[in-house]
Design a protein around this motif. Structure first.
Motif, PDB file in Angstrom:
ATOM      1  N   GLN A 292       0.836  -1.202   0.000  1.00 18.52           N
ATOM      2  CA  GLN A 292       0.000   0.000   0.000  1.00 18.52           C
ATOM      3  C   GLN A 292       0.869   1.249   0.000  1.00 18.52           C
ATOM      4  OE1 GLN A 292      -2.842  -0.123   3.200  1.00 18.52           O
ATOM      5  NE2 GLN A 292      -3.687  -2.103   2.586  1.00 18.52           N
ATOM      6  N   ARG A 295       2.624   1.501  -3.421  1.00 18.99           N
ATOM      7  CA  ARG A 295       1.727   1.964  -4.473  1.00 18.99           C
ATOM      8  C   ARG A 295       1.525   3.480  -4.403  1.00 18.99           C
ATOM      9  NH1 ARG A 295      -4.037  -0.173  -3.577  1.00 18.99           N
ATOM     10  NH2 ARG A 295      -3.747   1.283  -1.836  1.00 18.99           N
ATOM     11  N   ILE A 299       4.485   4.192  -7.162  1.00 18.66           N
ATOM     12  CA  ILE A 299       3.740   4.045  -8.417  1.00 18.66           C
ATOM     13  C   ILE A 299       3.022   5.345  -8.781  1.00 18.66           C
ATOM     14  CG2 ILE A 299       1.927   2.760  -9.590  1.00 18.66           C
ATOM     15  CD1 ILE A 299       2.590   0.365  -7.864  1.00 18.66           C
ATOM     16  N   HIS A 300       2.310   5.924  -7.830  1.00 18.40           N
ATOM     17  CA  HIS A 300       1.495   7.098  -8.132  1.00 18.40           C
ATOM     18  C   HIS A 300       2.279   8.404  -8.084  1.00 18.40           C
ATOM     19  CE1 HIS A 300      -2.334   4.721  -6.805  1.00 18.40           C
ATOM     20  NE2 HIS A 300      -1.945   4.419  -8.036  1.00 18.40           N
ATOM     21  N   VAL A 327      -1.868  -5.573  -7.443  1.00 16.19           N
ATOM     22  CA  VAL A 327      -1.405  -4.189  -7.558  1.00 16.19           C
ATOM     23  C   VAL A 327      -1.092  -3.846  -9.009  1.00 16.19           C
ATOM     24  CG1 VAL A 327       0.425  -2.574  -6.912  1.00 16.19           C
ATOM     25  CG2 VAL A 327      -0.554  -4.093  -5.193  1.00 16.19           C
ATOM     26  N   THR A 331      -2.954  -0.848 -11.306  1.00 17.73           N
ATOM     27  CA  THR A 331      -2.144   0.360 -11.554  1.00 17.73           C
ATOM     28  C   THR A 331      -1.346   0.293 -12.844  1.00 17.73           C
ATOM     29  OG1 THR A 331      -0.283  -0.556 -10.295  1.00 17.73           O
ATOM     30  CG2 THR A 331      -1.901   0.749  -9.075  1.00 17.73           C
TER      31      THR A 331
END
Length: 544
Positions: A292, A295, A299-300, A327, A331
């Protein structure tokens, strides 16, 4: 006759002395009579029945405060100008000395005044040359490392806490505040007025091709400083415009004298990929929580990372693979590698396999544990403080205490995000831990990687750390406020060697609670007995 003349001369001499003394006495009395009354004897306005009120004194105090503030600002500006002139003179003297070459060493010293500036300049530069500023020095052990303390424009993160200091605090001492503010301002002066020898890219123009931008104190991102007691204080300062990708890095040194510039450069980390390597065995719930955080941050937000998970054993492997695939499907993240090892867990072995599994050339690696929480700011620090062939980064993690003890007065501990605070009772700087580190793959392979003969808990990290200390790379060791170690219960296996077991127990005790909380647990029975006595006395008095 001669005798009488001598007597007359003596009397005349004494008469003149007497007249002089009398005149001096009269003059002294005149000054006493005409001197104005001192402030100590003068009465304060408003105390003798005059009409001065509270507003008058507030206005008077405000006027005096503004006067002294203006005076202080003026003096500070003058001091900065004098220091700048001194630095410029020192650089000019160095240029003159370099032009003279070896012949200057054969000159006869004709006077102290002529030689003093050269002696001072030589001393200041010798202090910089002796310090670990531009190149690394070989150190015998981890105890010889002088760690940095990190700071922002408002806070300082310090390792030496003691009983009265805190892991995060605003500098209370004025001299410390002034020192850091002076360093930030001096760094701004270097960035905004680059010299020809500065590596600023296109003579100070931005890398994007635009005109040179002026930086201010709001563009200061972070800094590190450390003091070597026999050399001076080193400052590493980083500045960044919000709309730009590159950083400006300035190194200053204070060799028991004025601040001197060592280096100024532009750092573009926009294309620097970080391979985050995580060794794992079991602990699938913790891995789900780790993903979490990964991510949200990688990632974001950051979007320049690769994840390598080295899993030991078969139990739980399918769960970890499912978490990664879930995940990835949500994503569109595909930059991950899952490696399975059917053997007993060994952290050093897992990191070694993860590092050697990378087949795309040079890459920056972050050795990470599954119970570590980090932010995008940490990834920036990882890139800024690592350089192939020159620097490796060993951040000091802020380790959180057992939330069941920290938040014992609450029914349920708060969410993890709310526990990430730098307070004495919430955690500590894990200055004895060397597991989390940023280094380039080539440097890791050049020092021989991990010592795989080390089995069990902890020792492999220290061995790798010592390899870098014995080499010529700079080891940047500093507390990082954007890197947290989440609490989890530790188990010290019986198979560990006595040294490893002692280290494990020490870590377990340090990881549980703060000094004050542990003290409350130790004296819990005594406290409960005291409360019981107090309740008994209260009930007895009520019955009467």
């Amino acid at each position: 006759m001669p005798r009488r003349g001598l007597i007359l001369q003596a009397r005349t001499r004494w008469l003149l002395v007497g007249l002089a003394l009398l005149f001096s006495l009269m003059l002294f009395m005149y000054f006493l009579e005409c001197a104005p009354p001192t402030d100590g004897n003068a009465s304060l306005p408003g105390l003798a029945g005059d009409g001065y009120g509270k507003e008058y004194y507030q206005a008077l105090l405000q006027e005096q405060a503004e006067h002294y503030q203006s005076r202080a600002t003026s003096l500070k500006r003058q001091i900065a100008q004098l220091k700048q002139e001194l630095q410029e003179m020192s650089e000019k003297l160095k240029l003159v000395q370099d032009k003279k070459g070896p012949a200057a060493n054969g000159l006869v010293r004709t006077g102290v005044k002529e030689q003093a500036p050269n002696d001072l300049l030589e001393f200041l530069h010798s202090q910089i040359d002796k310090a670990e500023v531009s190149t690394g020095v070989k150190l015998p052990s981890e105890y010889s490392v002088v760690a940095f303390e990190s700071f922002t424009s408002t806070k300082v993160y310090q390792l030496e806490m003691g009983l009265t200091r805190h892991p995060e605090e605003k500098p209370i001492r004025k001299d410390k505040r002034d020192e850091l503010v002076e360093a930030i301002e001096a760094g701004l002066e270097v960035v905004n007025n680059p010299n020809d020898d500065d590596d600023e890219g296109h003579n100070g123009a931005d890398l994007a091709g635009g005109p040179k931008q002026s930086f201010n104190e709001n563009d200061f991102v972070e800094g590190y400083y450390r003091t070597e007691k026999d050399k001076g204080t080193q400052y590493e300062l980083f500045y960044k415009k919000a709309d730009r990708l590159e950083y400006r890095h300035v190194t200053l040194f204070r060799p028991f004298g004025p601040l001197m510039k060592v280096r100024s450069e532009t750092l573009d980390t926009s294309r620097s990929l970080i391979n985050i390597i995580v060794p794992l065995s079991g602990r699938t719930e913790v891995f789900s929580q780790f993903m979490q955080n990964f991510r949200d941050v990688c990632i974001h937000e950051d979007k320049r990372t690769h994840l390598t998970v080295v899993y030991f054993g078969k139990e739980g492997f399918s769960t970890v693979r499912t978490i990664l695939e879930t995940v990835a499907s949500k994503t569109s993240f595909r930059n991950y590698t899952l490696i399975s090892l059917n053997e007993e867990f060994n952290r050093g072995r897992g990191l070694e396999v993860g590092a050697r599994a990378w087949a795309k050339g040079e890459v920056l690696m972050f050795f990470c544990d599954v119970d570590v929480y980090f932010t995008a700011e940490f990834l920036h620090s990882c890139r800024l403080n690592s350089e192939p062939g020159k620097k490796v980064f060993y951040p000091v993690v802020f380790s959180l205490y057992n939330p069941a003890i920290v938040y014992a007065n609450q029914e349920v501990p708060p969410p993890v995000e709310q526990q990430l605070v730098h307070k004495k009772d919430s955690g500590f700087w894990r200055d004895f831990g060397f597991g989390m580190t940023c280094q380039f793959r080539s440097d890791f392979l050049n020092v021989g990687g991990f010592d795989l003969e080390v089995k069990g808990w902890g020792g492999e990290d220290v061995h790798l750390y010592r390899k870098y200390l014995h080499g010529e790379l700079m080891v940047i060791r500093t507390p990082v406020p954007s890197l947290f170690h989440l609490w989890h219960e530790k188990h010290c296996a019986d198979e560990l060697t006595p040294e490893q077991y002692r280290m494990c127990i020490h870590s377990k005790a340090m990881n549980e609670a703060s000094h004050s909380h542990l003290g409350m647990l130790v004296f819990r029975e005594e406290i409960e007995a005291h409360l019981h006595k107090q309740a008994y006395r209260t009930n007895s008095q009520a019955d009467r």
